[in-house]
Write a protein that holds these residues in place. Sequence first.
Motif, PDB file in Angstrom:
ATOM      1  N   VAL A  12       0.820  -1.219   0.000  1.00  0.00           N
ATOM      2  CA  VAL A  12       0.000   0.000   0.000  1.00  0.00           C
ATOM      3  C   VAL A  12       0.853   1.267   0.000  1.00  0.00           C
ATOM      4  O   VAL A  12       0.322   2.372  -0.049  1.00  0.00           O
ATOM      5  CB  VAL A  12      -0.994   0.018   1.188  1.00  0.00           C
ATOM      6  CG1 VAL A  12      -2.010  -1.106   1.048  1.00  0.00           C
ATOM      7  CG2 VAL A  12      -0.286  -0.053   2.518  1.00  0.00           C
ATOM      8  N   SER A  13       2.154   1.106   0.043  1.00  0.00           N
ATOM      9  CA  SER A  13       3.064   2.250   0.053  1.00  0.00           C
ATOM     10  C   SER A  13       3.103   2.909  -1.319  1.00  0.00           C
ATOM     11  O   SER A  13       3.033   2.248  -2.348  1.00  0.00           O
ATOM     12  CB  SER A  13       4.474   1.794   0.433  1.00  0.00           C
ATOM     13  OG  SER A  13       5.380   2.853   0.283  1.00  0.00           O
ATOM     14  N   LYS A  14       3.247   4.208  -1.313  1.00  0.00           N
ATOM     15  CA  LYS A  14       3.386   4.954  -2.561  1.00  0.00           C
ATOM     16  C   LYS A  14       4.856   5.198  -2.918  1.00  0.00           C
ATOM     17  O   LYS A  14       5.158   5.774  -3.950  1.00  0.00           O
ATOM     18  CB  LYS A  14       2.638   6.274  -2.439  1.00  0.00           C
ATOM     19  CG  LYS A  14       1.150   6.075  -2.176  1.00  0.00           C
ATOM     20  CD  LYS A  14       0.342   7.208  -2.689  1.00  0.00           C
ATOM     21  CE  LYS A  14      -1.123   7.104  -2.365  1.00  0.00           C
ATOM     22  NZ  LYS A  14      -1.782   5.881  -2.627  1.00  0.00           N
ATOM     23  N   GLU A  17      10.401   2.633  -3.985  1.00  0.00           N
ATOM     24  CA  GLU A  17      11.256   1.540  -3.499  1.00  0.00           C
ATOM     25  C   GLU A  17      10.442   0.366  -2.964  1.00  0.00           C
ATOM     26  O   GLU A  17      10.975  -0.738  -2.794  1.00  0.00           O
ATOM     27  CB  GLU A  17      12.201   2.041  -2.396  1.00  0.00           C
ATOM     28  CG  GLU A  17      13.163   3.115  -2.832  1.00  0.00           C
ATOM     29  CD  GLU A  17      12.562   4.535  -2.768  1.00  0.00           C
ATOM     30  OE1 GLU A  17      11.470   4.712  -2.184  1.00  0.00           O
ATOM     31  OE2 GLU A  17      13.191   5.442  -3.323  1.00  0.00           O
ATOM     32  N   ALA A  18       9.177   0.586  -2.694  1.00  0.00           N
ATOM     33  CA  ALA A  18       8.334  -0.468  -2.119  1.00  0.00           C
ATOM     34  C   ALA A  18       8.242  -1.673  -3.055  1.00  0.00           C
ATOM     35  O   ALA A  18       8.306  -2.824  -2.611  1.00  0.00           O
ATOM     36  CB  ALA A  18       6.949   0.074  -1.792  1.00  0.00           C
ATOM     37  N   VAL A  19       8.097  -1.422  -4.342  1.00  0.00           N
ATOM     38  CA  VAL A  19       8.003  -2.520  -5.306  1.00  0.00           C
ATOM     39  C   VAL A  19       9.296  -3.327  -5.316  1.00  0.00           C
ATOM     40  O   VAL A  19       9.271  -4.563  -5.304  1.00  0.00           O
ATOM     41  CB  VAL A  19       7.651  -1.992  -6.714  1.00  0.00           C
ATOM     42  CG1 VAL A  19       7.803  -3.091  -7.761  1.00  0.00           C
ATOM     43  CG2 VAL A  19       6.238  -1.439  -6.736  1.00  0.00           C
ATOM     44  N   ASP A  20      10.427  -2.652  -5.305  1.00  0.00           N
ATOM     45  CA  ASP A  20      11.716  -3.358  -5.283  1.00  0.00           C
ATOM     46  C   ASP A  20      11.849  -4.209  -4.028  1.00  0.00           C
ATOM     47  O   ASP A  20      12.360  -5.330  -4.083  1.00  0.00           O
ATOM     48  CB  ASP A  20      12.875  -2.361  -5.384  1.00  0.00           C
ATOM     49  CG  ASP A  20      12.922  -1.659  -6.735  1.00  0.00           C
ATOM     50  OD1 ASP A  20      12.491  -2.269  -7.736  1.00  0.00           O
ATOM     51  OD2 ASP A  20      13.383  -0.507  -6.776  1.00  0.00           O
ATOM     52  N   ALA A  21      11.387  -3.684  -2.899  1.00  0.00           N
ATOM     53  CA  ALA A  21      11.456  -4.439  -1.647  1.00  0.00           C
ATOM     54  C   ALA A  21      10.548  -5.672  -1.711  1.00  0.00           C
ATOM     55  O   ALA A  21      10.914  -6.744  -1.218  1.00  0.00           O
ATOM     56  CB  ALA A  21      11.077  -3.551  -0.465  1.00  0.00           C
ATOM     57  N   MET A  22       9.373  -5.542  -2.334  1.00  0.00           N
ATOM     58  CA  MET A  22       8.490  -6.715  -2.483  1.00  0.00           C
ATOM     59  C   MET A  22       9.108  -7.745  -3.421  1.00  0.00           C
ATOM     60  O   MET A  22       8.979  -8.952  -3.188  1.00  0.00           O
ATOM     61  CB  MET A  22       7.107  -6.289  -2.976  1.00  0.00           C
ATOM     62  CG  MET A  22       6.239  -5.698  -1.886  1.00  0.00           C
ATOM     63  SD  MET A  22       4.495  -5.585  -2.341  1.00  0.00           S
ATOM     64  CE  MET A  22       4.552  -4.480  -3.719  1.00  0.00           C
ATOM     65  N   ILE A  23       9.751  -7.285  -4.472  1.00  0.00           N
ATOM     66  CA  ILE A  23      10.425  -8.211  -5.390  1.00  0.00           C
ATOM     67  C   ILE A  23      11.505  -8.977  -4.636  1.00  0.00           C
ATOM     68  O   ILE A  23      11.631 -10.204  -4.791  1.00  0.00           O
ATOM     69  CB  ILE A  23      10.989  -7.467  -6.620  1.00  0.00           C
ATOM     70  CG1 ILE A  23       9.843  -7.013  -7.520  1.00  0.00           C
ATOM     71  CG2 ILE A  23      11.977  -8.342  -7.379  1.00  0.00           C
ATOM     72  CD1 ILE A  23      10.256  -6.093  -8.660  1.00  0.00           C
ATOM     73  N   GLN A  24      12.261  -8.291  -3.809  1.00  0.00           N
ATOM     74  CA  GLN A  24      13.295  -8.964  -3.007  1.00  0.00           C
ATOM     75  C   GLN A  24      12.674  -9.983  -2.053  1.00  0.00           C
ATOM     76  O   GLN A  24      13.208 -11.083  -1.882  1.00  0.00           O
ATOM     77  CB  GLN A  24      14.135  -7.938  -2.249  1.00  0.00           C
ATOM     78  CG  GLN A  24      15.084  -7.160  -3.130  1.00  0.00           C
ATOM     79  CD  GLN A  24      15.973  -8.067  -3.969  1.00  0.00           C
ATOM     80  OE1 GLN A  24      16.582  -9.014  -3.483  1.00  0.00           O
ATOM     81  NE2 GLN A  24      16.010  -7.797  -5.269  1.00  0.00           N
ATOM     82  N   ALA A  25      11.558  -9.620  -1.435  1.00  0.00           N
ATOM     83  CA  ALA A  25      10.881 -10.562  -0.533  1.00  0.00           C
ATOM     84  C   ALA A  25      10.382 -11.780  -1.307  1.00  0.00           C
ATOM     85  O   ALA A  25      10.494 -12.918  -0.841  1.00  0.00           O
ATOM     86  CB  ALA A  25       9.721  -9.872   0.190  1.00  0.00           C
ATOM     87  N   ALA A  26       9.836 -11.555  -2.505  1.00  0.00           N
ATOM     88  CA  ALA A  26       9.342 -12.660  -3.328  1.00  0.00           C
ATOM     89  C   ALA A  26      10.466 -13.610  -3.721  1.00  0.00           C
ATOM     90  O   ALA A  26      10.268 -14.820  -3.809  1.00  0.00           O
ATOM     91  CB  ALA A  26       8.656 -12.119  -4.583  1.00  0.00           C
ATOM     92  N   ARG A  27      11.637 -13.072  -3.931  1.00  0.00           N
ATOM     93  CA  ARG A  27      12.773 -13.893  -4.366  1.00  0.00           C
ATOM     94  C   ARG A  27      13.522 -14.546  -3.203  1.00  0.00           C
ATOM     95  O   ARG A  27      14.000 -15.667  -3.354  1.00  0.00           O
ATOM     96  CB  ARG A  27      13.761 -13.038  -5.157  1.00  0.00           C
ATOM     97  CG  ARG A  27      13.273 -12.673  -6.526  1.00  0.00           C
ATOM     98  CD  ARG A  27      14.295 -11.851  -7.268  1.00  0.00           C
ATOM     99  NE  ARG A  27      13.907 -11.711  -8.662  1.00  0.00           N
ATOM    100  CZ  ARG A  27      14.209 -10.672  -9.402  1.00  0.00           C
ATOM    101  NH1 ARG A  27      14.921  -9.674  -8.915  1.00  0.00           N
ATOM    102  NH2 ARG A  27      13.822 -10.621 -10.656  1.00  0.00           N
ATOM    103  N   GLN A  44      -0.718  -7.278  -8.509  1.00  0.00           N
ATOM    104  CA  GLN A  44      -1.737  -6.234  -8.470  1.00  0.00           C
ATOM    105  C   GLN A  44      -1.144  -4.835  -8.481  1.00  0.00           C
ATOM    106  O   GLN A  44      -1.768  -3.906  -8.975  1.00  0.00           O
ATOM    107  CB  GLN A  44      -2.594  -6.423  -7.229  1.00  0.00           C
ATOM    108  CG  GLN A  44      -3.347  -7.729  -7.291  1.00  0.00           C
ATOM    109  CD  GLN A  44      -4.233  -7.951  -6.107  1.00  0.00           C
ATOM    110  OE1 GLN A  44      -4.879  -7.046  -5.628  1.00  0.00           O
ATOM    111  NE2 GLN A  44      -4.254  -9.184  -5.636  1.00  0.00           N
ATOM    112  N   LYS A  45       0.045  -4.685  -7.933  1.00  0.00           N
ATOM    113  CA  LYS A  45       0.616  -3.353  -7.767  1.00  0.00           C
ATOM    114  C   LYS A  45       1.673  -2.996  -8.815  1.00  0.00           C
ATOM    115  O   LYS A  45       1.711  -1.875  -9.294  1.00  0.00           O
ATOM    116  CB  LYS A  45       1.235  -3.230  -6.376  1.00  0.00           C
ATOM    117  CG  LYS A  45       1.848  -1.873  -6.101  1.00  0.00           C
ATOM    118  CD  LYS A  45       2.414  -1.778  -4.722  1.00  0.00           C
ATOM    119  CE  LYS A  45       3.097  -0.467  -4.492  1.00  0.00           C
ATOM    120  NZ  LYS A  45       2.241   0.551  -3.946  1.00  0.00           N
ATOM    121  N   ALA A  46       2.507  -3.935  -9.159  1.00  0.00           N
ATOM    122  CA  ALA A  46       3.707  -3.597  -9.926  1.00  0.00           C
ATOM    123  C   ALA A  46       3.591  -3.833 -11.421  1.00  0.00           C
ATOM    124  O   ALA A  46       4.372  -3.304 -12.189  1.00  0.00           O
ATOM    125  CB  ALA A  46       4.899  -4.372  -9.373  1.00  0.00           C
TER     126      ALA A  46
END
Length: 181
Positions: A12-14, A17-27, A44-46
Amino acid sequence: AVRDRAVFALSVSKEPEAVDAMIQAARNDKSAHVRGQALFWLGQKAGRKATEAITEAIANDPETEVKRRAVFALSQLPKDQGIPLLIQVARSNRNPAVRKQAMFWLGQSKDARALAFFEEIVQIARRYQVIVVHDFAYGHITFDGFLHPSFLQAPGAKEVGIEFHTLSKSYNMTGWRIGWV
């Protein structure tokens, strides 16, 4: 639990860098649940930016549930960008549960490529003389005039396949175990 909540906060962050952090978590997260949640929100977000991480999870994550979450994420990519990738997964992924998940999400799409894929399945069923059994339990749950494409819409499908339906999902009769073919 903290990392799981952190993934949601990132979703939910705008902040870019939030998307990059989620990608790192996914990997890289050690928890399959957290990896799955990150993938869920990435689709849904990226959008396109997350496609590589999503397809990478389908190919390489050791956990089937994470792969299933990644398949869902493909279905959420904007403008039906995920349809060709879902078709590829349905055709070639080695894990039957992952292929099944891809087929399910293709059946939820309005995209003509999904129906064309069903037509290919009809041809394969004819060639190998097999019956296609399509679980269409969610087929009657629609909104805003959308109708789920039925496998039986594909030309020739009625000669090689059947669909299962249920009252449990569409008519809020959970536990009644009433269905039809």
